[in-house]
Design an enzyme around this catalytic site. Structure first.
Site, PDB file in Angstrom:
ATOM      1  N   HIS A   1      39.601  39.442  41.071  1.00 37.34           N
ATOM      2  CA  HIS A   1      40.661  38.839  40.782  1.00 37.34           C
ATOM      3  C   HIS A   1      40.140  37.413  40.738  1.00 37.34           C
ATOM      4  O   HIS A   1      39.470  36.835  41.619  1.00 37.34           O
ATOM      5  CB  HIS A   1      41.633  39.076  41.471  1.00 37.34           C
ATOM      6  CG  HIS A   1      43.136  38.644  40.828  1.00 37.34           C
ATOM      7  ND1 HIS A   1      43.779  37.410  40.957  1.00 37.34           N
ATOM      8  CD2 HIS A   1      44.039  39.347  40.098  1.00 37.34           C
ATOM      9  CE1 HIS A   1      44.771  37.306  40.123  1.00 37.34           C
ATOM     10  NE2 HIS A   1      45.056  38.586  39.759  1.00 37.34           N
TER      11      HIS A   1
ATOM     12  N   ASP B   1      45.541  46.930  39.425  1.00 40.07           N
ATOM     13  CA  ASP B   1      45.455  48.065  38.131  1.00 40.07           C
ATOM     14  C   ASP B   1      44.493  49.123  38.721  1.00 40.07           C
ATOM     15  O   ASP B   1      44.234  49.912  37.941  1.00 40.07           O
ATOM     16  CB  ASP B   1      44.580  47.096  36.951  1.00 40.07           C
ATOM     17  CG  ASP B   1      45.837  46.352  36.350  1.00 40.07           C
ATOM     18  OD1 ASP B   1      47.022  46.651  36.574  1.00 40.07           O
ATOM     19  OD2 ASP B   1      45.200  45.074  36.062  1.00 40.07           O
TER      20      ASP B   1
HETATM   21  N1  CMC Z   1      32.635  44.021  38.309  1.00 39.11           N
HETATM   22  C1  CMC Z   1      31.612  43.599  38.293  1.00 39.11           C
HETATM   23  N2  CMC Z   1      31.364  42.357  38.700  1.00 39.11           N
HETATM   24  C2  CMC Z   1      32.422  41.339  38.721  1.00 39.11           C
HETATM   25  C3  CMC Z   1      33.749  41.895  38.540  1.00 39.11           C
HETATM   26  C4  CMC Z   1      33.919  43.151  38.287  1.00 39.11           C
HETATM   27  N3  CMC Z   1      34.934  43.660  37.946  1.00 39.11           N
HETATM   28  N4  CMC Z   1      34.498  40.788  38.325  1.00 39.11           N
HETATM   29  C5  CMC Z   1      33.628  39.615  38.620  1.00 39.11           C
HETATM   30  N5  CMC Z   1      32.475  40.159  38.604  1.00 39.11           N
HETATM   31  C6  CMC Z   1      31.123  39.452  38.992  1.00 39.11           C
HETATM   32  C7  CMC Z   1      30.833  38.386  37.839  1.00 39.11           C
HETATM   33  O1  CMC Z   1      29.866  39.199  37.043  1.00 39.11           O
HETATM   34  C8  CMC Z   1      30.469  37.167  38.268  1.00 39.11           C
HETATM   35  O2  CMC Z   1      29.081  37.435  38.880  1.00 39.11           O
HETATM   36  P1  CMC Z   1      27.888  36.206  38.968  1.00 39.11           P
HETATM   37  O3  CMC Z   1      28.610  35.225  39.716  1.00 39.11           O
HETATM   38  O4  CMC Z   1      26.734  36.846  39.195  1.00 39.11           O
HETATM   39  O5  CMC Z   1      27.959  35.649  37.492  1.00 39.11           O
HETATM   40  C9  CMC Z   1      31.397  36.875  39.634  1.00 39.11           C
HETATM   41  O6  CMC Z   1      31.753  38.343  39.898  1.00 39.11           O
HETATM   42  C10 CMC Z   1      32.683  36.128  39.412  1.00 39.11           C
HETATM   43  O7  CMC Z   1      33.050  36.586  37.989  1.00 39.11           O
HETATM   44  P2  CMC Z   1      33.898  35.820  36.899  1.00 39.11           P
HETATM   45  O8  CMC Z   1      34.311  36.562  35.803  1.00 39.11           O
HETATM   46  O9  CMC Z   1      33.516  34.420  36.883  1.00 39.11           O
HETATM   47  O10 CMC Z   1      35.512  35.904  37.888  1.00 39.11           O
HETATM   48  P3  CMC Z   1      36.710  35.455  37.314  1.00 39.11           P
HETATM   49  O11 CMC Z   1      37.693  35.001  38.224  1.00 39.11           O
HETATM   50  O12 CMC Z   1      36.681  34.763  36.093  1.00 39.11           O
HETATM   51  O13 CMC Z   1      37.298  36.977  36.741  1.00 39.11           O
HETATM   52  C11 CMC Z   1      38.574  38.788  36.192  1.00 39.11           C
HETATM   53  C12 CMC Z   1      38.222  37.431  37.342  1.00 39.11           C
HETATM   54  C13 CMC Z   1      39.745  39.482  36.848  1.00 39.11           C
HETATM   55  C14 CMC Z   1      38.645  38.516  34.876  1.00 39.11           C
HETATM   56  C15 CMC Z   1      37.120  39.684  36.736  1.00 39.11           C
HETATM   57  O14 CMC Z   1      37.081  39.928  37.988  1.00 39.11           O
HETATM   58  C16 CMC Z   1      37.202  41.057  36.112  1.00 39.11           C
HETATM   59  O15 CMC Z   1      36.895  40.908  34.614  1.00 39.11           O
HETATM   60  N6  CMC Z   1      37.769  42.040  36.431  1.00 39.11           N
HETATM   61  C17 CMC Z   1      37.886  43.460  35.839  1.00 39.11           C
HETATM   62  C18 CMC Z   1      39.075  43.318  35.061  1.00 39.11           C
HETATM   63  C19 CMC Z   1      40.328  43.400  35.812  1.00 39.11           C
HETATM   64  O16 CMC Z   1      40.301  44.270  36.655  1.00 39.11           O
HETATM   65  N7  CMC Z   1      41.343  42.615  35.632  1.00 39.11           N
HETATM   66  C20 CMC Z   1      42.741  42.758  36.113  1.00 39.11           C
HETATM   67  C21 CMC Z   1      43.069  41.686  36.852  1.00 39.11           C
HETATM   68  S1  CMC Z   1      44.413  41.918  37.849  1.00 39.11           S
HETATM   69  C22 CMC Z   1      45.590  42.022  36.857  1.00 39.11           C
HETATM   70  C23 CMC Z   1      46.355  40.809  35.992  1.00 39.11           C
HETATM   71  O17 CMC Z   1      46.725  39.849  36.974  1.00 39.11           O
HETATM   72  O18 CMC Z   1      46.257  40.668  35.090  1.00 39.11           O
END
Ligand code: CMC
Length: 438
Positions: free
Chosen positions: A316, A373
């Site tokens: 998240h 989720d």
């Molecule tokens: N699985 C594997 N690796 C992950 C994941 C994941 N679900 N989420 C983040 N990472 C890794 C990503 O590859 C990155 O690695 P590195 O630093 O080596 O490049 C690091 O963690 C940081 O990721 P980010 O994408 O920069 O983090 P963010 O804060 O921009 O992303 C997120 C947040 C929710 C988009 C992401 O965690 C994600 O895609 N999760 C899966 C989708 C999901 O479950 N979304 C629902 C969110 S809760 C409901 C809502 O509020 O809408």
């Protein structure tokens, strides 16, 4: 840059200074009631000629708000100061709607009146049924909702004057009340069944269930355990401060657009798999894994990164400890499955996946924990919703958050049109060359 700390000092006494090309720019530091201070960069461009650069708004507060507070490090979520766990366990969705919209818990009389407003706004203009028949039967319900909700502004002219407080409140009631009807109609259309009208003798969640699952040819009995679980799911999703869809609603509303159009924009944003589409994606992922024995191979693919596979329902932007909603959702999941006597292999896969991920260095280092989720898809599937209805249900729940945030923005004296700037990296000025000379 030096932000002088001292959270008790009045706002005017604290400044942050930035040194750009030997010029010192001072900016006020502002404090909220809790949470990180903000550096007010509103005059930065005028005084230094520089913009701030923050794609994804990871360090940017776009507004001040009194509605929802999140402490991502501690795993805290408060609606108007009340912890989400308390609300999910002891309140109900309509009361939470009142709280989010008006700022305080209602008295018994206020709740009765509010409940009456919401109950009596659930029907949609009969002519709207014709919109549905214009869509293909296999259209995603979110596609239908984007269109139908946007069209509401063509029907309810008496609540689109955003400068009239009475219009704003009627539009809010209409949005909260009609969204379940619109979502249920999208579902009924997709399976070729007749639309089911709302029933005023049922509460919010029970009414939604009967609009989705009843048919005209036999009586439909709402299971109170299922209705309670759905009500809880809706509370958990009701608001989440300045997330992508809420920011979209605020940005759309900042131009003075009517509330129905703004909520339609929010629905479009919510649809994405990184936001509201995540529970659909999480369930699909669990189905793809299929069995506990396949988990190690899947985790390997996630960590490998080359295929772009993510553990859906994990991670998240704000929660870096745990998502407090995920805990309540996990409990609800066990409760519903036990009460309905459902044995779901995917729950085993989910629990084992969670166990492994929570002990794996990759996920620990990146502070990736289950989010709301991760379990909600299993609950919704057990209740009988198809995967395509997961995100519409999120939209039904989040509508109150969107409308409360929109209303707060309109009533905020600091509000102005949202207009970010950019770091331009395209070609510099050049002369046009006619096509015969290229
Ligand atoms: N699985 C594997 N690796 C992950 C994941 C994941 N679900 N989420 C983040 N990472 C890794 C990503 O590859 C990155 O690695 P590195 O630093 O080596 O490049 C690091 O963690 C940081 O990721 P980010 O994408 O920069 O983090 P963010 O804060 O921009 O992303 C997120 C947040 C929710 C988009 C992401 O965690 C994600 O895609 N999760 C899966 C989708 C999901 O479950 N979304 C629902 C969110 S809760 C409901 C809502 O509020 O809408």
């Amino acid at each position: 840059m030096n932000a002088h700390d001292g959270s008790k000092a009045p706002d005017g006494d604290r400044t942050a200074s930035l040194l750009i090309a030997n010029k010192q720019v001072k900016m006020p530091v502002r404090s909220g009631s809790i949470g990180p201070d903000v550096i007010d960069v509103g005059r930065l461009y005028r005084e230094s000629g520089c913009f701030t650069y923050d794609p994804g708004f990871t360090s940017t507060a776009n507004c001040s708000s009194k509605i929802t507070y999140i402490d991502g490090e501690e795993g805290i979520l408060l609606y108007r100061g009340y912890p989400i766990e308390q609300l999910a366990k002891t309140s109900n969705f309509v009361e939470v709607c009142y709280l989010l919209l008006h700022g305080e818990l209602p008295s018994a009389a206020q709740l009765k009146e509010f409940d009456n407003h919401i109950t009596r706004h659930t029907m949609v203009h009969e002519q709207m049924t014709r919109f549905y028949t214009g869509f293909r039967r296999d259209a995603h319900p979110m596609a239908i909702m984007c269109g139908v909700v946007g069209a509401l502004s063509a029907f309810y002219h008496d609540s689109t004057d955003i400068h009239d407080p009475q219009h704003r409140i009627i539009a809010s009631h209409r949005m909260i009340a009609k969204m379940p009807t619109i979502a249920a109609m999208a579902y009924k259309y997709s399976i070729g069944q007749p639309f089911i009208y709302p029933r005023n003798d049922l509460d919010f969640a029970a009414n939604f269930l009967q609009m989705c699952f009843a048919v005209p040819c036999e009586p439909y009995q709402v299971d109170p355990v299922v209705a309670r679980a759905l009500d809880r799911i809706m509370i958990l999703h009701a608001d989440h401060e300045q997330n992508a869809s809420t920011s979209t609603v605020r940005l759309a509303g900042s131009s003075g657009a009517n509330p129905f159009a703004c909520i339609a924009a929010g629905i479009a944003c919510l649809w994405g798999p990184a936001h509201g589409g995540a529970n659909e994606a999480a369930l699909k992922m669990l189905e793809e894994i299929g069995h506990v024995k396949n988990i190690p191979e899947f985790i390997k693919r996630v960590k490998d990164k080359s295929e772009g596979v993510r553990l859906m329902g994990f991670g998240h932007r704000v929660y870096k400890n745990y998502d407090p909603r995920a805990k309540v959702m996990q409990e609800t999941c066990h409760e519903v499955l036990a009460k309905l006597g459902i044995r779901d292999d995917l729950l085993d896969v989910a629990m084992e996946l969670e166990r492994i991920a929570l002990h794996d260095d990759y996920f620990i280092e990146k502070k990736l924990y289950p989010n709301v989720d991760f379990y909600s898809g299993i609950v919704l599937r057990a209740i009988g919703f198809p995967v395509s209805m997961f995100t519409p249900l999120f939209a039904v729940s989040r509508t109150v958050g969107w409308i409360a945030q929109w209303k707060e923005m309109i009533e905020d004296p600091e509000q102005k049109i949202g207009r970010p700037r950019q770091l331009y990296v395209g070609p510099t000025q050049r002369d046009y060359v006619s096509v015969d000379k290229r």
